[in-house]
Enzyme design. Structure first.
Site, PDB file in Angstrom:
ATOM      1  N   PHE A   1       0.813  -1.222   0.000  1.00 26.33           N
ATOM      2  CA  PHE A   1       0.000   0.000   0.000  1.00 26.33           C
ATOM      3  C   PHE A   1       0.845   1.269   0.000  1.00 26.33           C
ATOM      4  O   PHE A   1       0.364   2.338  -0.378  1.00 26.33           O
ATOM      5  CB  PHE A   1      -0.947   0.019   1.223  1.00 26.33           C
ATOM      6  CG  PHE A   1      -0.279   0.400   2.517  1.00 26.33           C
ATOM      7  CD1 PHE A   1      -0.067   1.742   2.839  1.00 26.33           C
ATOM      8  CD2 PHE A   1       0.151  -0.558   3.419  1.00 26.33           C
ATOM      9  CE1 PHE A   1       0.571   2.110   4.021  1.00 26.33           C
ATOM     10  CE2 PHE A   1       0.778  -0.207   4.603  1.00 26.33           C
ATOM     11  CZ  PHE A   1       0.985   1.128   4.899  1.00 26.33           C
TER      12      PHE A   1
ATOM     13  N   LYS B   1      -1.103  -6.840  -9.343  1.00 23.83           N
ATOM     14  CA  LYS B   1      -2.094  -7.005  -8.262  1.00 23.83           C
ATOM     15  C   LYS B   1      -1.736  -5.977  -7.201  1.00 23.83           C
ATOM     16  O   LYS B   1      -0.862  -6.190  -6.375  1.00 23.83           O
ATOM     17  CB  LYS B   1      -2.014  -8.433  -7.705  1.00 23.83           C
ATOM     18  CG  LYS B   1      -3.263  -8.975  -7.051  1.00 23.83           C
ATOM     19  CD  LYS B   1      -3.806  -8.154  -5.898  1.00 23.83           C
ATOM     20  CE  LYS B   1      -3.015  -8.263  -4.618  1.00 23.83           C
ATOM     21  NZ  LYS B   1      -3.469  -7.285  -3.579  1.00 23.83           N
TER      22      LYS B   1
ATOM     23  N   GLU C   1      -5.053  -3.722  -1.835  1.00 18.78           N
ATOM     24  CA  GLU C   1      -6.498  -3.466  -1.794  1.00 18.78           C
ATOM     25  C   GLU C   1      -6.812  -2.179  -1.031  1.00 18.78           C
ATOM     26  O   GLU C   1      -7.949  -1.718  -1.015  1.00 18.78           O
ATOM     27  CB  GLU C   1      -7.234  -4.665  -1.165  1.00 18.78           C
ATOM     28  CG  GLU C   1      -6.795  -5.071   0.235  1.00 18.78           C
ATOM     29  CD  GLU C   1      -5.565  -5.990   0.269  1.00 18.78           C
ATOM     30  OE1 GLU C   1      -4.617  -5.780  -0.523  1.00 18.78           O
ATOM     31  OE2 GLU C   1      -5.543  -6.891   1.125  1.00 18.78           O
TER      32      GLU C   1
ATOM     33  N   CYS D   1       9.456   1.703   3.478  1.00 21.49           N
ATOM     34  CA  CYS D   1      10.359   0.578   3.772  1.00 21.49           C
ATOM     35  C   CYS D   1      11.781   1.083   3.979  1.00 21.49           C
ATOM     36  O   CYS D   1      12.628   0.369   4.482  1.00 21.49           O
ATOM     37  CB  CYS D   1      10.323  -0.434   2.660  1.00 21.49           C
ATOM     38  SG  CYS D   1      10.979   0.220   1.138  1.00 21.49           S
TER      39      CYS D   1
HETATM   40  P1  NAD Z   1       1.387  -6.648   2.977  1.00 24.40           P
HETATM   41  O1  NAD Z   1       2.417  -7.695   3.131  1.00 24.40           O
HETATM   42  O2  NAD Z   1       0.219  -6.662   3.900  1.00 24.40           O
HETATM   43  O3  NAD Z   1       0.745  -6.714   1.492  1.00 24.40           O
HETATM   44  C1  NAD Z   1       1.554  -6.669   0.347  1.00 24.40           C
HETATM   45  C2  NAD Z   1       0.771  -7.284  -0.823  1.00 24.40           C
HETATM   46  O4  NAD Z   1       0.528  -8.671  -0.557  1.00 24.40           O
HETATM   47  C3  NAD Z   1      -0.607  -6.651  -1.054  1.00 24.40           C
HETATM   48  O5  NAD Z   1      -0.845  -6.587  -2.435  1.00 24.40           O
HETATM   49  C4  NAD Z   1      -1.565  -7.607  -0.368  1.00 24.40           C
HETATM   50  O6  NAD Z   1      -2.840  -7.654  -0.976  1.00 24.40           O
HETATM   51  C5  NAD Z   1      -0.879  -8.960  -0.502  1.00 24.40           C
HETATM   52  N1  NAD Z   1      -1.093  -9.825   0.669  1.00 24.40           N
HETATM   53  C6  NAD Z   1      -1.367  -9.440   1.947  1.00 24.40           C
HETATM   54  N2  NAD Z   1      -1.459 -10.512   2.750  1.00 24.40           N
HETATM   55  C7  NAD Z   1      -1.245 -11.595   1.964  1.00 24.40           C
HETATM   56  C8  NAD Z   1      -1.202 -12.991   2.223  1.00 24.40           C
HETATM   57  N3  NAD Z   1      -1.399 -13.489   3.438  1.00 24.40           N
HETATM   58  N4  NAD Z   1      -0.943 -13.821   1.199  1.00 24.40           N
HETATM   59  C9  NAD Z   1      -0.730 -13.346  -0.049  1.00 24.40           C
HETATM   60  N5  NAD Z   1      -0.757 -12.025  -0.347  1.00 24.40           N
HETATM   61  C10 NAD Z   1      -1.006 -11.165   0.644  1.00 24.40           C
HETATM   62  O7  NAD Z   1       2.150  -5.254   3.006  1.00 24.40           O
HETATM   63  P2  NAD Z   1       1.531  -3.800   3.091  1.00 24.40           P
HETATM   64  O8  NAD Z   1       0.987  -3.598   4.456  1.00 24.40           O
HETATM   65  O9  NAD Z   1       0.682  -3.526   1.925  1.00 24.40           O
HETATM   66  O10 NAD Z   1       2.860  -2.921   2.906  1.00 24.40           O
HETATM   67  C11 NAD Z   1       3.737  -2.617   3.942  1.00 24.40           C
HETATM   68  C12 NAD Z   1       4.888  -3.596   4.011  1.00 24.40           C
HETATM   69  O11 NAD Z   1       5.602  -3.612   2.782  1.00 24.40           O
HETATM   70  C13 NAD Z   1       5.911  -3.205   5.070  1.00 24.40           C
HETATM   71  O12 NAD Z   1       6.331  -4.374   5.727  1.00 24.40           O
HETATM   72  C14 NAD Z   1       7.050  -2.598   4.276  1.00 24.40           C
HETATM   73  O13 NAD Z   1       8.315  -2.658   4.888  1.00 24.40           O
HETATM   74  C15 NAD Z   1       7.005  -3.451   3.050  1.00 24.40           C
HETATM   75  N6  NAD Z   1       7.662  -2.796   1.937  1.00 24.40           N
HETATM   76  C16 NAD Z   1       8.871  -3.273   1.555  1.00 24.40           C
HETATM   77  C17 NAD Z   1       9.558  -2.664   0.530  1.00 24.40           C
HETATM   78  C18 NAD Z   1      10.880  -3.191   0.084  1.00 24.40           C
HETATM   79  O14 NAD Z   1      11.308  -2.809  -0.972  1.00 24.40           O
HETATM   80  N7  NAD Z   1      11.548  -4.033   0.819  1.00 24.40           N
HETATM   81  C19 NAD Z   1       8.998  -1.555  -0.118  1.00 24.40           C
HETATM   82  C20 NAD Z   1       7.747  -1.091   0.302  1.00 24.40           C
HETATM   83  C21 NAD Z   1       7.084  -1.731   1.341  1.00 24.40           C
END
Ligand code: NAD
Length: 495
Positions: free
Chosen positions: A148, A172, A175, A280
């Site tokens: 997000f 994808k 949401e 991140c």
């Molecule tokens: P999230 O892990 O909740 O979701 C990421 C994506 O995965 C979304 O599209 C979501 O719909 C999907 N998703 C969520 N739960 C899932 C599951 N159980 N199984 C399969 N798919 C699933 O992350 P978020 O809250 O959207 O974003 C924040 C996180 O992303 C933080 O941990 C941040 O550090 C990380 N992030 C990392 C980087 C990097 O480059 N390392 C960059 C940006 C954000």
């Protein structure tokens, strides 16, 4: 209230499947509904991407580059509209949203150089009358799963390079802020990129699991929290896919006693509290070398954190917007409560911040903890909010040890005036992206982005020429043209 669509085969598509609510986090209002893709919708998207692949991969790289160049111009033309969509659903300030789109556009611009990056290599006469050459070919249908916090930028770090290489793509998005990529996909069509080359499916875990186990998807790029990254990495690999899965972070900023204090404090404020700490690459831990430096840093940070201008992202003076959801706000506040229970000292407490203008928005103030110890969960785990920790160490070696012992290794920074210290830090630190007097060292489009340890699963990092390797497969051809007849050889050929 608006309905968010999927984007398949060049068109917005609404579906009657389950929907989720999308909020404006600045006001707490529900502003839209987003449909969750079911199996039928996933099959539609995959079929569209498969159908588009033969023609798209066969046109010349230069023609693809020209369309992507036009796409870049359209992104620039529509940057304000795209930033507004981000601010409305994410909450970050408009200026920050625009900056993030620009960092995405940089990668689109880099993708325009694709004819050069796809040049292969050639060796003449590796054996008598035998030449050898290597070429890079596209994989087929590739998938991107995004978080997000950067709904446009991270999408633009993935699909433009993938399609420049000749692949087709399914995106994808999160949401929580799913609108902007639908508009971006529409602009790709306007730029002349054919329908089916870039598709967007809205969805949650159900959609992700259908996609990462789908036999017709060849490669997966995903960005999100570490448990999700691990799940996507393992499952995609089990199904034989190429995969890069980027995870969470806890980024340390080491401050040496000789650092320029004003520069350091300014840098830390932006990097810790910009985008409400939901980056991140945000700085979430200050490692202060020496007790008196720690005291000085804290003394200077307190008034700055109290003075943070918190508000709606489209209001002109706002420095820090709301958190993404009520649930995430509660999670961040839970970590602040936990820090107190664990014995850390809460120097600035932002838990009770209330916005007078927008009382239902998901706001909190900045928080600062001192006396944080290594065993504490507030230190070991990612909080992903405006909560900054201070850890005191005796010397530089202890600082290096501490950063290297942490399970995450996304980004880090050091502030110092000593070139030798800076150089040693860059050399010894077990982290993927390092800033020297730079607080958020996100690599430029033509370098590559990726963390170490539990911040990344996979081998190939994102954007830069590394992405060309990720989104193509290498083929090596050995050719023999001779006027003399070959005879049977039963030994391993040598040169
Ligand atoms: P999230 O892990 O909740 O979701 C990421 C994506 O995965 C979304 O599209 C979501 O719909 C999907 N998703 C969520 N739960 C899932 C599951 N159980 N199984 C399969 N798919 C699933 O992350 P978020 O809250 O959207 O974003 C924040 C996180 O992303 C933080 O941990 C941040 O550090 C990380 N992030 C990392 C980087 C990097 O480059 N390392 C960059 C940006 C954000």
């Amino acid at each position: 209230m608006y309905q968010i669509a999927h984007f398949i085969d060049g068109k917005r598509i609404l579906s009657n499947t389950k929907t989720l609510e999308v909020y404006n986090p600045a006001t707490g209002e529900i502003i839209a509904h987003v449909p969750m893709a079911d199996e039928e919708m996933i099959e539609k998207a995959v079929a569209s991407a498969i159908a588009a692949f033969p023609k798209w991969s066969a046109i010349t790289a230069l023609k693809r580059s020209r369309m992507i160049s036009h796409f870049k111009e359209l992104l620039e033309k529509h940057i304000n509209e795209l930033a507004q969509l981000i601010t409305q659903e994410h909450g970050k300030t408009l200026a920050d949203a625009k900056g993030s789109i620009q960092r995405g556009i940089d990668v689109v611009e880099f993708s325009c150089g694709i004819p050069n990056y796809l040049k292969g290599s050639h060796s003449e006469n590796v054996s008598t009358n035998i030449d050898m050459y290597s070429i890079r070919q596209p994989l087929g249908v590739c998938l991107g799963i995004t978080p997000f916090n950067f709904p446009a930028m991270i999408s633009l770090w993935m699909f433009p390079l993938a399609i420049a290489c000749g692949n087709t793509f399914i995106l994808k998005p999160s949401e929580k802020d799913p609108s902007v990529v639908v508009r971006i996909a529409e602009l790709a069509i306007e730029a002349g990129i054919p329908p089916g080359v870039i598709n967007v499916v809205q969805g949650d875990k159900v959609a992700v699991d259908l996609l990462i186990s789908h036999p017709d998807i060849q490669a997966v790029s995903s960005v999100g929290s570490t448990p999700v990254a691990q799940h996507i990495y393992k499952t995609s690999a089990t199904y034989g896919k190429r995969v890069q899965a980027f995870g969470g972070a806890k980024n340390h900023c080491v401050v040496m006693p000789d650092a320029d204090l004003e520069t350091t404090i300014n840098a830390i404020m932006g990097a810790a509290f910009g985008s409400a700490g939901e980056r991140c690459m945000a700085i979430s831990v200050i490692v202060a070398v020496g007790d008196s430096l720690a005291d000085t840093l804290i003394e200077k940070l307190i008034p700055r954190i109290h003075a943070l201008k918190i508000g709606k992202g489209d209001e002109p003076d706002t420095e820090m917007g709301p958190l993404i959801t009520q649930m995430h706000l509660e999670k961040v506040k839970y970590y602040v409560d936990l820090g107190l229970q664990e014995g850390a000292k809460l120097i600035v407490d932002g838990r009770d911040y209330q916005s007078k203008a927008h009382p239902n928005g998901f706001y909190m103030g900045g928080c600062l903890f001192d006396q944080v110890k290594l065993h504490m969960r507030i230190y070991q785990e990612e909080i992903f909010g405006p909560v900054l920790l201070v850890i005191r160490v005796a010397d530089f070696d202890d600082a290096i040890q501490l950063v290297n012992d942490h399970p995450y290794g996304n980004g880090t920074a050091i502030f110092t005036r000593d070139g030798y210290i800076a150089r040693t830090y860059a050399n010894k630190i077990q982290v993927g992206m390092v800033g020297i007097n730079v607080p958020i060292p996100v690599p430029a489009a033509y370098h590559s982005f990726g963390g170490w340890k539990r911040s990344m699963f996979g081998d190939i990092t994102m954007h830069g020429t590394e992405s060309i390797s990720f989104y193509t497969k290498l083929k090596t051809i050995t050719q023999h043209w001779s006027q003399t007849q070959a005879h049977s050889e039963f030994i391993m050929p040598t040169h």
